[in-house]
Structure formats: structure tokens, C-alpha cells
Design a protein around this motif. Sequence first.
Motif, PDB file in Angstrom:
ATOM      1  N   CYS A 146       0.805  -1.225   0.000  1.00 56.32           N
ATOM      2  CA  CYS A 146       0.000   0.000   0.000  1.00 56.32           C
ATOM      3  C   CYS A 146       0.841   1.279   0.000  1.00 56.32           C
ATOM      4  N   ALA A 147       2.135   1.140   0.172  1.00 55.34           N
ATOM      5  CA  ALA A 147       3.009   2.315   0.249  1.00 55.34           C
ATOM      6  C   ALA A 147       3.064   3.054  -1.082  1.00 55.34           C
ATOM      7  N   PRO A 148       3.071   4.383  -1.060  1.00 56.07           N
ATOM      8  CA  PRO A 148       3.255   5.141  -2.309  1.00 56.07           C
ATOM      9  C   PRO A 148       4.567   4.735  -2.973  1.00 56.07           C
ATOM     10  N   ARG A 149       4.577   4.623  -4.273  1.00 52.78           N
ATOM     11  CA  ARG A 149       5.746   4.102  -4.977  1.00 52.78           C
ATOM     12  C   ARG A 149       6.936   5.054  -4.925  1.00 52.78           C
ATOM     13  N   ARG A 182      -0.731  10.339   0.431  1.00 57.38           N
ATOM     14  CA  ARG A 182      -1.669   9.813   1.416  1.00 57.38           C
ATOM     15  C   ARG A 182      -1.585   8.300   1.477  1.00 57.38           C
ATOM     16  N   LEU A 183      -1.678   7.760   2.685  1.00 60.00           N
ATOM     17  CA  LEU A 183      -1.743   6.316   2.873  1.00 60.00           C
ATOM     18  C   LEU A 183      -3.174   5.996   3.274  1.00 60.00           C
ATOM     19  N   ASP A 184      -3.895   5.321   2.393  1.00 59.06           N
ATOM     20  CA  ASP A 184      -5.316   5.061   2.594  1.00 59.06           C
ATOM     21  C   ASP A 184      -5.529   4.032   3.705  1.00 59.06           C
ATOM     22  N   THR A 185      -6.169   4.458   4.797  1.00 58.54           N
ATOM     23  CA  THR A 185      -6.372   3.584   5.954  1.00 58.54           C
ATOM     24  C   THR A 185      -7.204   2.359   5.609  1.00 58.54           C
ATOM     25  N   ASP A 186      -8.313   2.571   4.902  1.00 59.36           N
ATOM     26  CA  ASP A 186      -9.189   1.452   4.575  1.00 59.36           C
ATOM     27  C   ASP A 186      -8.490   0.418   3.707  1.00 59.36           C
ATOM     28  N   LYS A 187      -7.758   0.884   2.696  1.00 60.31           N
ATOM     29  CA  LYS A 187      -7.044  -0.039   1.810  1.00 60.31           C
ATOM     30  C   LYS A 187      -5.955  -0.791   2.565  1.00 60.31           C
ATOM     31  N   LEU A 188      -5.309  -0.099   3.497  1.00 62.49           N
ATOM     32  CA  LEU A 188      -4.247  -0.727   4.283  1.00 62.49           C
ATOM     33  C   LEU A 188      -4.813  -1.836   5.166  1.00 62.49           C
ATOM     34  N   LEU A 189      -5.913  -1.556   5.842  1.00 68.62           N
ATOM     35  CA  LEU A 189      -6.524  -2.565   6.707  1.00 68.62           C
ATOM     36  C   LEU A 189      -7.114  -3.723   5.898  1.00 68.62           C
TER      37      LEU A 189
END
Length: 282
Positions: A146-149, A182-189
Motif C-alpha cells: 500500500c506504500a506510495p511508490r 496519502r496512505l489510505d487507511t481502509d485499503k491498508l486494513l
Amino acid sequence: MSVLLCEGEDNSPDVRLLHAILRGTGVQVEPSGGKDAFAGLIRGRRRQNPGVCGITDGDFPRDPGAWTVATDPGPRQWTVRHGEKQLVLGWRWRRKEVENYLLDPDVLARALRWDPAAKSRYVAQLERVFNALGHVTAARIALTCCAPRRNRLETQVRLDATREELAQELRKKAGEYTDGARLDTDKLLEAFERHVPDCLSGGRFRQHALEVFAGKNILAKIQSTPGFAFDPLLKSRPELEERILNALEHDAEPHAWLPEWAALRSAVETWIPAAEATGTSA
């Protein structure tokens, strides 16, 4: 002369391991100092010497859905885009990092002169460690994918955290991440929950834990968890590394200890610097 750059500093395990398994090839092994700007360092050095290449850690899969079990022991090519082509910088270790090799049962059995019973006990205890690191590894894989490239993200998490605590830690990391993206919380979880089964008993990553799980995490768990009946030498990282590396350095054919090491030696020996330096497609 061909030069192989690797992560780490002078006399680090990476450098000493590579010195041992590439002995006699004529390849000069040098440390790069670290992961940051490693690719740029190789490209810069090639302006003076087209024989410069590198080897970097395997790392967690950026695209877990595309991960497949290796069908051969050879190192993976390390490439970057160069215009319309792929420039080959060198190789990636087949496993997550160098520590994964130093904890391999076959390596330890040879270095510490274990009999079959001692090796079997180690393998059984190692399975318990893998079980204890399932949720941790799923969390770290989620952070990686999920980390930005374009921006680096620290993927370390607490090794003793429960599944619920790890979810909280991921929420906190996402909320605090402001490094240009931004690091998307929902996508990360969602990624965490999706890859938990992959990292638990029967899962595809769990079945290949000594390749995919972080070697540093495995060693830390061995050293910090009471009740694991490991050889006392494994409780001291410096002593353990020295015993293994010393044994490799005094062996006539250290590359023969593991098929992966023999395959890397062959890949380095047969590499053609001129073709790699021009950006020939891989």
C-alpha cells in the motif's frame, strides 16, 4: 574488473557472505552503504566501469497477488525502467534478506556441526517462530503493497502485537503518514486482513516462510521469546553470525552449501557487463 555492490558496510554479513561464495570468480565485492539511492549509485559507477552491478534484498512482494514460488534457485533479476527498456542493475536475493540464509537449517547444521537430531529439533522450533510471526508478516506485507511508490514507508511493527493491536498500529501509521502522499487507511486494513490467511498455517507465504518472512524478525523472535528450546548460540546474533561466516570463509566450496548460492555464483560469472550497461531488455 566486474564489481558487485551489496547492501551493508565493510565486513557486514552481506559483504563477508558474498566474498565467500564468489571466491575465485575475480568479482570484487563492495558495500553500497544502504538501500537508499542504491540504484542511482550503480548507474553512476557504470559511467567509469560498465562492469558494476549490484545485489539487493528480496523484500516483501510489492504485488502479493503476483507472488509465485520460485521454480529454480537462481537470483531474480533486478531491473529499472530506462526509457522504453528495462535496465538490468544486477540481482535480488531469492529470499527476503541475508539473515534468512544464515537461519537456514542446512547452513546452521554445517556451520555448527549439528547431528540430524539437533537439526530436526531446530526445524520444529522454527515452525513455532513462524506461527508467532504470521500476523506481523501480514501487517508488513500490507504496508509494503500500500506504500506510495515514490516515497519510502517504514514497515516495522511490534513483534509481540496481537492481530487487533496490529490493526491499531496500521491505523496510526496511516494517520501519521504525510511524506508527500496519502496512505489510505481502509485499503491498508483491507490488505492486512486479506493477507493474514496467506501468512498463517497452510497459507502460501507461511509455507515458504524462510523465503518470505523477514529474517531479522525471525532472529529477533528466537532471541526474545522464552520457552523456545534453541541452541544457546542463536541467542547472540554477533556470535552466531561470526560462527557461520567463519565456517564459510574456511570452507573450500562455500557456494555449494545451498543451491541458491551456487546459482548466484553462476549468474555473476556468466553476466556480460557490456550488454547490461546498454539497457538491453531483460
